[in-house]
Design a protein around this motif. Structure first.
Motif, PDB file in Angstrom:
ATOM      1  N   LEU A  80       0.844  -1.194   0.000  1.00  0.00           N
ATOM      2  CA  LEU A  80       0.000   0.000   0.000  1.00  0.00           C
ATOM      3  C   LEU A  80       0.878   1.242   0.000  1.00  0.00           C
ATOM      4  O   LEU A  80       1.853   1.331   0.737  1.00  0.00           O
ATOM      5  CB  LEU A  80      -0.902   0.017   1.238  1.00  0.00           C
ATOM      6  CG  LEU A  80      -1.875  -1.163   1.362  1.00  0.00           C
ATOM      7  CD1 LEU A  80      -2.662  -1.061   2.656  1.00  0.00           C
ATOM      8  CD2 LEU A  80      -2.819  -1.203   0.173  1.00  0.00           C
ATOM      9  N   GLN A  81       0.527   2.179  -0.840  1.00  0.00           N
ATOM     10  CA  GLN A  81       1.257   3.446  -0.913  1.00  0.00           C
ATOM     11  C   GLN A  81       0.522   4.525  -0.127  1.00  0.00           C
ATOM     12  O   GLN A  81      -0.707   4.521  -0.047  1.00  0.00           O
ATOM     13  CB  GLN A  81       1.401   3.900  -2.376  1.00  0.00           C
ATOM     14  CG  GLN A  81       2.226   2.945  -3.224  1.00  0.00           C
ATOM     15  CD  GLN A  81       2.327   3.427  -4.658  1.00  0.00           C
ATOM     16  OE1 GLN A  81       1.665   4.377  -5.053  1.00  0.00           O
ATOM     17  NE2 GLN A  81       3.165   2.768  -5.435  1.00  0.00           N
ATOM     18  N   GLU A  82       1.307   5.431   0.435  1.00  0.00           N
ATOM     19  CA  GLU A  82       0.711   6.525   1.179  1.00  0.00           C
ATOM     20  C   GLU A  82      -0.013   7.473   0.226  1.00  0.00           C
ATOM     21  O   GLU A  82       0.522   7.864  -0.804  1.00  0.00           O
ATOM     22  CB  GLU A  82       1.783   7.302   1.952  1.00  0.00           C
ATOM     23  CG  GLU A  82       2.414   6.488   3.071  1.00  0.00           C
ATOM     24  CD  GLU A  82       3.394   7.316   3.867  1.00  0.00           C
ATOM     25  OE1 GLU A  82       3.531   8.515   3.546  1.00  0.00           O
ATOM     26  OE2 GLU A  82       3.990   6.780   4.806  1.00  0.00           O
ATOM     27  N   VAL A  83      -1.229   7.813   0.596  1.00  0.00           N
ATOM     28  CA  VAL A  83      -2.047   8.704  -0.220  1.00  0.00           C
ATOM     29  C   VAL A  83      -2.320   9.976   0.561  1.00  0.00           C
ATOM     30  O   VAL A  83      -2.775   9.915   1.707  1.00  0.00           O
ATOM     31  CB  VAL A  83      -3.378   8.031  -0.621  1.00  0.00           C
ATOM     32  CG1 VAL A  83      -4.227   8.986  -1.447  1.00  0.00           C
ATOM     33  CG2 VAL A  83      -3.113   6.746  -1.379  1.00  0.00           C
ATOM     34  N   ALA A  84      -2.014  11.121  -0.049  1.00  0.00           N
ATOM     35  CA  ALA A  84      -2.261  12.400   0.610  1.00  0.00           C
ATOM     36  C   ALA A  84      -3.742  12.735   0.500  1.00  0.00           C
ATOM     37  O   ALA A  84      -4.297  12.813  -0.596  1.00  0.00           O
ATOM     38  CB  ALA A  84      -1.429  13.504  -0.038  1.00  0.00           C
ATOM     39  N   VAL A  85      -4.391  12.899   1.639  1.00  0.00           N
ATOM     40  CA  VAL A  85      -5.813  13.205   1.681  1.00  0.00           C
ATOM     41  C   VAL A  85      -5.985  14.704   1.886  1.00  0.00           C
ATOM     42  O   VAL A  85      -5.457  15.279   2.834  1.00  0.00           O
ATOM     43  CB  VAL A  85      -6.514  12.435   2.819  1.00  0.00           C
ATOM     44  CG1 VAL A  85      -7.996  12.782   2.853  1.00  0.00           C
ATOM     45  CG2 VAL A  85      -6.321  10.944   2.634  1.00  0.00           C
ATOM     46  N   SER A  86      -6.716  15.331   0.971  1.00  0.00           N
ATOM     47  CA  SER A  86      -6.947  16.774   1.046  1.00  0.00           C
ATOM     48  C   SER A  86      -8.319  17.037   1.651  1.00  0.00           C
ATOM     49  O   SER A  86      -9.325  16.482   1.211  1.00  0.00           O
ATOM     50  CB  SER A  86      -6.863  17.398  -0.347  1.00  0.00           C
ATOM     51  OG  SER A  86      -7.187  18.762  -0.300  1.00  0.00           O
ATOM     52  N   THR A  87      -8.355  17.899   2.650  1.00  0.00           N
ATOM     53  CA  THR A  87      -9.610  18.262   3.298  1.00  0.00           C
ATOM     54  C   THR A  87     -10.175  19.565   2.756  1.00  0.00           C
ATOM     55  O   THR A  87     -11.310  19.924   3.049  1.00  0.00           O
ATOM     56  CB  THR A  87      -9.404  18.408   4.812  1.00  0.00           C
ATOM     57  OG1 THR A  87      -8.452  19.454   5.063  1.00  0.00           O
ATOM     58  CG2 THR A  87      -8.903  17.105   5.409  1.00  0.00           C
TER      59      THR A  87
END
Length: 225
Positions: free
Chosen positions: A42-49
């Motif tokens: 699993l790759q890190e995914v940047a979550v935008s709020t």
């Protein structure tokens, strides 16, 4: 008889457990030296709020209601945290509220100078206001009611919203004055440029031309007489 046959089996199991503990007192698994690669990486995914360029002015737990015009009744919108967020570049402030468990947005609109917030009649812990909300992905005229756990939180929310609305009104007034001043300056510069384009030489030349035309008309009149 059934109980007598079950007891030895239970004793035998306990003896086996004790033997295993004696052999491996720490309870650690034996290291076989084998390396097992993960099945899925699993790759890190940047979550935008959407709140990265804003800083929080107010953050309070609350319960939000929306007035249903068709049913003429208040309907619960969600329980969560209401925030007042100020944009770092534009300076605009918006009200955002998300449900605590699902994080679904249940309120999302700007705090405008025209926004008026009032205490709910008969409940000092609640406030009511009207706004053009964008929580459902399109602008809708909504009437909201928010309830807090304490009177202090309700007063803090109401005072902060009123303060922001007043400051936004001051900014809009200053921008209007600046725009009017800029327009006046542009008009002044355009008038001055016209005056500069009208050189004295041009004025003298036009005056001489007019004088010649007047003399010609006089001579023509004398010849006719």
């Amino acid at each position: 008889m059934a109980s007598s046959t079950a007891e030895p089996k239970l004793e035998k199991k306990e003896e086996e457990v004790e033997a295993e503990v004696e052999e491996n007192p720490t309870g650690d698994d034996e290291d076989t030296g084998a390396q097992v690669a993960p099945i899925v990486r699993l790759q890190e995914v940047a979550v935008s709020t959407g709140e990265e360029n804003e800083h929080v002015l107010l953050d309070l737990k609350s319960k939000l209601y929306r007035f249903d015009k068709e049913g003429s009744q208040w309907k619960e919108r969600g329980v969560g945290t209401v925030k007042l967020l100020k944009h770092k570049e534009t300076g605009k402030v918006r009200l955002v509220m998300r449900q605590s468990k699902t994080l679904k947005i249940c309120a999302n609109h700007l705090v405008l100078p025209t926004m008026s917030i009032q205490e709910h009649a008969g409940n000092e812990k609640s406030c009511v206001w009207h706004a053009a909300d964008f929580a459902d992905g399109e602008l809708k005229d909504e009437t909201f009611c928010i309830r807090f756990a304490s009177i202090e939180n309700c007063k803090a929310f109401k005072e902060k919203v009123e303060e922001i609305a007043e400051s936004q009104q001051t900014k809009s007034g200053e921008s209007e004055e600046a725009g009017a001043a800029a327009t006046e300056l542009i008009e002044k510069l355009s008038v001055e440029s016209k005056d500069k384009n009208d050189k004295p030489e041009d004025k003298e030349a036009s005056a001489a031309t007019e004088e010649k035309e007047d003399k010609k008309e006089e001579n023509n009149a004398d010849e006719k007489n």
